[in-house]
Design a protein around this motif. Sequence first.
Motif, short mmCIF file in Angstrom:
data_model
loop_
_atom_site.label_atom_id
_atom_site.label_comp_id
_atom_site.label_asym_id
_atom_site.label_seq_id
_atom_site.Cartn_x
_atom_site.Cartn_y
_atom_site.Cartn_z
N LYS A 130 0.83 -1.21 0.00
CA LYS A 130 0.00 0.00 0.00
C LYS A 130 0.86 1.26 0.00
O LYS A 130 0.53 2.25 -0.66
CB LYS A 130 -0.93 -0.03 1.22
CG LYS A 130 -1.91 1.13 1.29
CD LYS A 130 -2.95 1.07 0.20
CE LYS A 130 -3.98 2.17 0.35
NZ LYS A 130 -4.99 2.18 -0.73
N THR A 131 1.95 1.22 0.75
CA THR A 131 2.86 2.37 0.81
C THR A 131 4.12 2.13 0.00
O THR A 131 5.15 2.76 0.23
CB THR A 131 3.24 2.67 2.28
OG1 THR A 131 3.85 1.48 2.85
CG2 THR A 131 2.02 3.05 3.09
N GLY A 132 4.04 1.19 -0.96
CA GLY A 132 5.19 0.84 -1.76
C GLY A 132 5.50 1.85 -2.85
O GLY A 132 4.77 2.83 -3.06
N LEU A 133 6.57 1.57 -3.58
CA LEU A 133 7.04 2.50 -4.60
C LEU A 133 6.06 2.65 -5.76
O LEU A 133 5.93 3.73 -6.33
CB LEU A 133 8.40 2.01 -5.12
CG LEU A 133 9.12 2.95 -6.10
CD1 LEU A 133 9.41 4.29 -5.44
CD2 LEU A 133 10.42 2.31 -6.59
N VAL A 134 5.34 1.57 -6.10
CA VAL A 134 4.39 1.65 -7.21
C VAL A 134 3.29 2.67 -6.91
O VAL A 134 2.97 3.53 -7.73
CB VAL A 134 3.78 0.26 -7.50
CG1 VAL A 134 2.65 0.36 -8.53
CG2 VAL A 134 4.84 -0.70 -8.01
N ASN A 135 2.71 2.57 -5.72
CA ASN A 135 1.65 3.52 -5.35
C ASN A 135 2.19 4.94 -5.17
O ASN A 135 1.48 5.91 -5.45
CB ASN A 135 0.95 3.05 -4.08
CG ASN A 135 0.02 1.88 -4.33
OD1 ASN A 135 -0.34 1.60 -5.47
ND2 ASN A 135 -0.35 1.18 -3.27
N GLU A 136 3.42 5.05 -4.67
CA GLU A 136 4.02 6.38 -4.55
C GLU A 136 4.21 7.02 -5.93
O GLU A 136 3.96 8.22 -6.11
CB GLU A 136 5.38 6.28 -3.83
CG GLU A 136 5.27 5.98 -2.35
CD GLU A 136 4.62 7.11 -1.57
OE1 GLU A 136 4.80 8.29 -1.96
OE2 GLU A 136 3.91 6.82 -0.58
N PHE A 137 4.60 6.20 -6.89
CA PHE A 137 4.79 6.71 -8.26
C PHE A 137 3.44 7.15 -8.85
O PHE A 137 3.35 8.20 -9.49
CB PHE A 137 5.43 5.62 -9.11
CG PHE A 137 5.58 6.01 -10.55
CD1 PHE A 137 6.59 6.88 -10.96
CD2 PHE A 137 4.71 5.51 -11.52
CE1 PHE A 137 6.73 7.24 -12.29
CE2 PHE A 137 4.84 5.87 -12.85
CZ PHE A 137 5.87 6.74 -13.23
N ILE A 138 2.40 6.34 -8.62
CA ILE A 138 1.07 6.69 -9.12
C ILE A 138 0.58 7.98 -8.48
O ILE A 138 0.00 8.86 -9.15
CB ILE A 138 0.07 5.54 -8.86
CG1 ILE A 138 0.43 4.31 -9.68
CG2 ILE A 138 -1.36 5.97 -9.17
CD1 ILE A 138 -0.42 3.09 -9.38
N SER A 139 0.82 8.12 -7.20
CA SER A 139 0.37 9.32 -6.48
C SER A 139 1.08 10.57 -7.01
O SER A 139 0.45 11.60 -7.25
CB SER A 139 0.63 9.15 -4.99
OG SER A 139 0.25 10.31 -4.27
N HIS A 140 2.40 10.48 -7.21
CA HIS A 140 3.14 11.64 -7.72
C HIS A 140 2.75 11.95 -9.16
O HIS A 140 2.66 13.11 -9.56
CB HIS A 140 4.64 11.39 -7.63
CG HIS A 140 5.18 11.51 -6.24
ND1 HIS A 140 5.25 12.71 -5.56
CD2 HIS A 140 5.68 10.58 -5.39
CE1 HIS A 140 5.76 12.52 -4.36
NE2 HIS A 140 6.03 11.23 -4.22
N LEU A 141 2.49 10.90 -9.95
CA LEU A 141 2.15 11.09 -11.35
C LEU A 141 0.80 11.78 -11.52
O LEU A 141 0.59 12.55 -12.45
CB LEU A 141 2.14 9.74 -12.07
CG LEU A 141 2.08 9.76 -13.60
CD1 LEU A 141 3.34 10.40 -14.17
CD2 LEU A 141 1.91 8.35 -14.15
N THR A 142 -0.12 11.50 -10.57
CA THR A 142 -1.47 12.09 -10.65
C THR A 142 -1.64 13.26 -9.68
O THR A 142 -2.77 13.68 -9.42
CB THR A 142 -2.52 11.02 -10.34
OG1 THR A 142 -2.30 10.50 -9.01
CG2 THR A 142 -2.45 9.88 -11.34
N LEU A 143 -0.52 13.74 -9.15
CA LEU A 143 -0.54 14.87 -8.21
C LEU A 143 -1.42 14.58 -6.99
O LEU A 143 -2.14 15.44 -6.49
CB LEU A 143 -1.03 16.14 -8.92
CG LEU A 143 -0.19 16.59 -10.13
CD1 LEU A 143 -0.79 17.83 -10.77
CD2 LEU A 143 1.25 16.84 -9.71
#
Length: 292
Positions: A130-143
Amino acid sequence: MRARRRESIAALGMVSPAVFLLVMFIVIPVVLTFALAFTNARLISPTPARFTGLQNFRTLLDDPLFYKSLRNTFSFATVVVPLQGGLALVLALLVNAKVKGVNFFRTVYFLPVVTSMVVVSILWTLLYQKTGLVNEFISHLTLGQVQGPDWLTNPSTAMPAIIVMSVWQGVGFHMVIWLAGLQTIPQDLYEAADMDGATRWVRFRHVTWPGLKATRTFVLITITINAFALFTQVAVMTQGGPLDATSTVVYQAVRTGYSQQQTGYASAISLVFFVLVLAVSLVQRFLTREKD
């Protein structure tokens, strides 16, 4: 006569280790699987196994988990085979160019192949948290507008997550196979196509693709076999869950045979799956056969 006999003895001596390993780890397990499939054998039991005929197969036909595992396995193979094969071909075409630094990219693309599947599975399990790099990347990509799920605990995202990881890990191996096939195509054909004013797509369609006929047959068969043998990723990342969404036939057979100690039933699962994979392989062989 004596020299020929010595040559025969030497040949037998050199081939005997390979034959011994083949018999011990391939022939004997296959024969035991066929035999145990018709018994009620258990991995650890004080009572000897007894012949039960087709009882294991009747149980298998009424087992909903087997059908779900079968669907998962075929779904995985249906997506992975074209996706991994196609992506590997694209990468092979890119690294086949004679440009500076291409060996670096060949090494980078092939690196996941030489990494243990267990290590890769553990690494991607951390990435998919849930707090992994994939979700962090998605969050940053979608602001911050989209928050990714916990990929491996969601029945709708667990199998796609394993598919992405499996394609990433195996694409480098088949890239090398495609690359070897590309380098066997005579350069004269490309020069003739250039003289005729052929575009890149025309060159690929009429020169590259026909020249890769034997290579694409090998790639198709190897990817299919690896896809049907899906086990390690499931065992490490999801243990067949959530709600059996990632359970495969191989994983079910191993879990049934070792965790549940139902060796006879696990052998029946393996036997039925062997027949299904054999049928798929024969169909592939028929479709990719040499035509006059």
